[in-house]
Motif scaffolding. Structure first.
Motif, PDB file in Angstrom:
ATOM      1  N   TYR A 134      27.323   3.461 -45.913  1.00 43.73           N
ATOM      2  CA  TYR A 134      26.279   2.558 -45.417  1.00 43.73           C
ATOM      3  C   TYR A 134      26.818   1.702 -44.281  1.00 43.73           C
ATOM      4  O   TYR A 134      26.184   1.554 -43.228  1.00 43.73           O
ATOM      5  CB  TYR A 134      25.770   1.679 -46.564  1.00 43.73           C
ATOM      6  CG  TYR A 134      24.728   0.673 -46.145  1.00 43.73           C
ATOM      7  CD1 TYR A 134      23.377   0.955 -46.265  1.00 43.73           C
ATOM      8  CD2 TYR A 134      25.093  -0.564 -45.619  1.00 43.73           C
ATOM      9  CE1 TYR A 134      22.409   0.033 -45.867  1.00 43.73           C
ATOM     10  CE2 TYR A 134      24.139  -1.488 -45.215  1.00 43.73           C
ATOM     11  CZ  TYR A 134      22.810  -1.185 -45.348  1.00 43.73           C
ATOM     12  OH  TYR A 134      21.849  -2.093 -44.945  1.00 43.73           O
ATOM     13  N   ARG A 140      21.313   2.357 -35.943  1.00 40.25           N
ATOM     14  CA  ARG A 140      19.978   2.575 -36.498  1.00 40.25           C
ATOM     15  C   ARG A 140      19.877   1.986 -37.906  1.00 40.25           C
ATOM     16  O   ARG A 140      18.869   1.357 -38.256  1.00 40.25           O
ATOM     17  CB  ARG A 140      19.660   4.073 -36.529  1.00 40.25           C
ATOM     18  CG  ARG A 140      18.235   4.362 -36.950  1.00 40.25           C
ATOM     19  CD  ARG A 140      17.934   5.846 -36.927  1.00 40.25           C
ATOM     20  NE  ARG A 140      16.644   6.125 -37.503  1.00 40.25           N
ATOM     21  CZ  ARG A 140      16.249   7.314 -37.919  1.00 40.25           C
ATOM     22  NH1 ARG A 140      17.064   8.360 -37.779  1.00 40.25           N
ATOM     23  NH2 ARG A 140      15.066   7.492 -38.436  1.00 40.25           N
ATOM     24  N   GLN A 141      20.931   2.145 -38.700  1.00 36.88           N
ATOM     25  CA  GLN A 141      20.918   1.558 -40.033  1.00 36.88           C
ATOM     26  C   GLN A 141      20.989   0.032 -39.970  1.00 36.88           C
ATOM     27  O   GLN A 141      20.349  -0.665 -40.762  1.00 36.88           O
ATOM     28  CB  GLN A 141      22.074   2.096 -40.876  1.00 36.88           C
ATOM     29  CG  GLN A 141      22.143   1.511 -42.282  1.00 36.88           C
ATOM     30  CD  GLN A 141      20.861   1.727 -43.063  1.00 36.88           C
ATOM     31  OE1 GLN A 141      20.481   2.854 -43.362  1.00 36.88           O
ATOM     32  NE2 GLN A 141      20.159   0.644 -43.402  1.00 36.88           N
ATOM     33  N   ALA A 144      17.546  -1.127 -39.255  1.00 40.54           N
ATOM     34  CA  ALA A 144      16.691  -0.931 -40.434  1.00 40.54           C
ATOM     35  C   ALA A 144      16.959  -1.990 -41.496  1.00 40.54           C
ATOM     36  O   ALA A 144      16.069  -2.329 -42.279  1.00 40.54           O
ATOM     37  CB  ALA A 144      16.912   0.466 -41.010  1.00 40.54           C
ATOM     38  N   TRP A 222      17.286  10.836 -51.131  1.00 39.05           N
ATOM     39  CA  TRP A 222      16.786   9.964 -50.061  1.00 39.05           C
ATOM     40  C   TRP A 222      15.383  10.408 -49.677  1.00 39.05           C
ATOM     41  O   TRP A 222      15.038  11.585 -49.808  1.00 39.05           O
ATOM     42  CB  TRP A 222      17.730  10.066 -48.858  1.00 39.05           C
ATOM     43  CG  TRP A 222      17.252   9.373 -47.624  1.00 39.05           C
ATOM     44  CD1 TRP A 222      17.362   8.042 -47.316  1.00 39.05           C
ATOM     45  CD2 TRP A 222      16.570   9.984 -46.514  1.00 39.05           C
ATOM     46  NE1 TRP A 222      16.804   7.791 -46.090  1.00 39.05           N
ATOM     47  CE2 TRP A 222      16.313   8.964 -45.571  1.00 39.05           C
ATOM     48  CE3 TRP A 222      16.173  11.290 -46.233  1.00 39.05           C
ATOM     49  CZ2 TRP A 222      15.653   9.214 -44.371  1.00 39.05           C
ATOM     50  CZ3 TRP A 222      15.517  11.553 -45.042  1.00 39.05           C
ATOM     51  CH2 TRP A 222      15.264  10.520 -44.125  1.00 39.05           C
ATOM     52  N   ASP A 224      12.233  10.372 -46.680  1.00 36.71           N
ATOM     53  CA  ASP A 224      12.116  10.296 -45.221  1.00 36.71           C
ATOM     54  C   ASP A 224      11.204   9.175 -44.739  1.00 36.71           C
ATOM     55  O   ASP A 224      11.191   8.844 -43.545  1.00 36.71           O
ATOM     56  CB  ASP A 224      11.671  11.638 -44.639  1.00 36.71           C
ATOM     57  CG  ASP A 224      10.293  12.082 -45.128  1.00 36.71           C
ATOM     58  OD1 ASP A 224       9.583  11.292 -45.796  1.00 36.71           O
ATOM     59  OD2 ASP A 224       9.916  13.239 -44.831  1.00 36.71           O
ATOM     60  N   THR A 227      11.853   2.940 -44.793  1.00 35.81           N
ATOM     61  CA  THR A 227      12.025   2.167 -43.571  1.00 35.81           C
ATOM     62  C   THR A 227      13.274   1.302 -43.599  1.00 35.81           C
ATOM     63  O   THR A 227      13.621   0.687 -42.582  1.00 35.81           O
ATOM     64  CB  THR A 227      10.803   1.259 -43.327  1.00 35.81           C
ATOM     65  OG1 THR A 227      10.633   0.380 -44.447  1.00 35.81           O
ATOM     66  CG2 THR A 227       9.537   2.088 -43.137  1.00 35.81           C
ATOM     67  N   THR A 230      18.549   4.838 -43.645  1.00 35.93           N
ATOM     68  CA  THR A 230      18.546   6.066 -42.855  1.00 35.93           C
ATOM     69  C   THR A 230      19.134   7.237 -43.639  1.00 35.93           C
ATOM     70  O   THR A 230      19.885   7.053 -44.600  1.00 35.93           O
ATOM     71  CB  THR A 230      19.358   5.882 -41.576  1.00 35.93           C
ATOM     72  OG1 THR A 230      20.738   5.659 -41.927  1.00 35.93           O
ATOM     73  CG2 THR A 230      18.842   4.712 -40.758  1.00 35.93           C
ATOM     74  N   GLU A 231      18.793   8.424 -43.181  1.00 31.58           N
ATOM     75  CA  GLU A 231      19.346   9.631 -43.784  1.00 31.58           C
ATOM     76  C   GLU A 231      20.865   9.674 -43.605  1.00 31.58           C
ATOM     77  O   GLU A 231      21.599  10.143 -44.481  1.00 31.58           O
ATOM     78  CB  GLU A 231      18.709  10.858 -43.154  1.00 31.58           C
ATOM     79  CG  GLU A 231      19.153  12.172 -43.762  1.00 31.58           C
ATOM     80  CD  GLU A 231      18.404  13.360 -43.187  1.00 31.58           C
ATOM     81  OE1 GLU A 231      18.694  14.504 -43.598  1.00 31.58           O
ATOM     82  OE2 GLU A 231      17.515  13.158 -42.327  1.00 31.58           O
ATOM     83  N   GLN A 233      23.173   7.378 -43.739  1.00 33.31           N
ATOM     84  CA  GLN A 233      23.994   6.652 -44.693  1.00 33.31           C
ATOM     85  C   GLN A 233      24.082   7.391 -46.031  1.00 33.31           C
ATOM     86  O   GLN A 233      25.066   7.245 -46.752  1.00 33.31           O
ATOM     87  CB  GLN A 233      23.500   5.212 -44.877  1.00 33.31           C
ATOM     88  CG  GLN A 233      22.037   5.061 -45.286  1.00 33.31           C
ATOM     89  CD  GLN A 233      21.790   5.157 -46.766  1.00 33.31           C
ATOM     90  OE1 GLN A 233      22.588   4.664 -47.572  1.00 33.31           O
ATOM     91  NE2 GLN A 233      20.690   5.797 -47.149  1.00 33.31           N
ATOM     92  N   HIS A 254      10.354   4.106 -50.021  1.00 31.48           N
ATOM     93  CA  HIS A 254      11.624   3.649 -50.578  1.00 31.48           C
ATOM     94  C   HIS A 254      11.657   3.647 -52.104  1.00 31.48           C
ATOM     95  O   HIS A 254      12.674   3.998 -52.695  1.00 31.48           O
ATOM     96  CB  HIS A 254      11.904   2.240 -50.055  1.00 31.48           C
ATOM     97  CG  HIS A 254      13.090   1.583 -50.676  1.00 31.48           C
ATOM     98  ND1 HIS A 254      14.391   2.014 -50.452  1.00 31.48           N
ATOM     99  CD2 HIS A 254      13.193   0.531 -51.542  1.00 31.48           C
ATOM    100  CE1 HIS A 254      15.233   1.245 -51.120  1.00 31.48           C
ATOM    101  NE2 HIS A 254      14.533   0.349 -51.787  1.00 31.48           N
TER     102      HIS A 254
END
Length: 278
Positions: A134, A140-141, A144, A222, A224, A227, A230-231, A233, A254
């Motif tokens: 993570y 991007r993570q 998010a 996980w 898709d 929000t 991310t994929e 992590q 989620h």
């Protein structure tokens, strides 16, 4: 029928659900919830796994559900939380479990498997990957996870989450299937602060520290439409698993255990070690 029972540890009275009290023949699955939930989120999984022949334990993390509120932020550090789970297993005379966790429960599940490898025979992490994966998942993570900075603002976050503005719970954390139940529970004195202290006590160690690798066979699940996560992590967690690794991607948001209980149950049946004779 699942019972709710108390036990004491670290000066706190803690609560847990148990699908088969005193049954020492069934293999045990430990279900760990995350924010802003309690063990009640696992009701569909508890019923399903019990029917599959498992004994299912689902504790309320300290400060959550029916478990007592610990007084200090440091009381919510992962080392203290993990010690609660180990104390529960010791209290019940259980040596080994298969662990399933969602959200912060997934973080604790990774850490339980890493720090107590002799106690965890299989791990299923839902939504959140290995803490180090993570932390290394990239910008991007980080974007998010904007809400984490908000949650770290003691007092301010509590007022805004329980208010009606842009940072109210329903808008800051959209998509939860039971927003009114969450809001009502978090209005109980001290409960929202206790839930947020999991972030405040741990995020530095999660982002800056190094956590142990996992030797148990591990499955990462996980979705898709998440929000917050991310994929990358979750997929990146493979690098921190020495045992067998599986990855499952779902469509949806989620809160997988609440949004897709039947689909999750199918995956749990596929990836957990089945009871003898099943």
């Amino acid at each position: 029928m699942t019972t709710m029972a108390p036990f004491s540890h670290d000066g706190l009275q803690l609560a847990y659900r148990d699908s088969a009290p005193d049954d020492r023949e069934r293999p045990v699955v430990l279900l760990l919830h995350g924010f802003p939930d309690s063990s009640a989120m696992w009701q569909a999984q508890i019923a399903f796994l019990h029917d599959q022949g498992f004994r299912v334990l689902a504790p309320d993390t300290r400060g959550c559900g029916d478990s007592a509120i610990a007084p200090k932020r440091a009381d919510y550090h992962y080392t203290r939380v993990l010690s609660d789970f180990i104390a529960l297993l010791d209290h019940l005379g259980i040596d080994q479990v298969q662990v399933v966790g969602h959200d912060w429960g997934a973080v604790f599940a990774w850490l339980l498997a890493g720090h107590y490898p002799s106690r965890v025979t299989r791990l299923i992490a839902i939504s959140v990957g290995h803490p180090t994966a993570y932390a290394k998942a990239g910008l991007r993570q980080k974007f998010a996870g904007w809400y984490i900075v908000f949650f770290l603002m003691g007092g301010f976050a509590e007022r805004r989450l329980l208010g009606k503005g842009r940072l109210a719970f329903e808008r800051a954390m959209p998509g939860h299937p039971q927003p009114e139940e969450v809001r009502e529970r978090m209005r109980r004195p001290g409960r929202l602060t206790a839930a947020l202290r999991v972030y405040r006590a741990n995020i530095g160690d999660i982002l800056l520290g190094s956590q142990p690798r996992v030797t148990a066979p591990t499955t990462g699940i996980w979705s898709d439409g998440d929000t917050f996560l991310t994929e990358a992590q979750m997929r990146g967690s493979r690098a921190f698993v020495d045992g067998e690794w599986h990855f499952e991607a779902l469509s949806g948001g989620h809160w997988i255990p609440l949004e897709q209980p039947d689909r999750l149950n199918t995956l749990l049946a596929a990836h957990l070690d089945a009871p003898a004779g099943r």
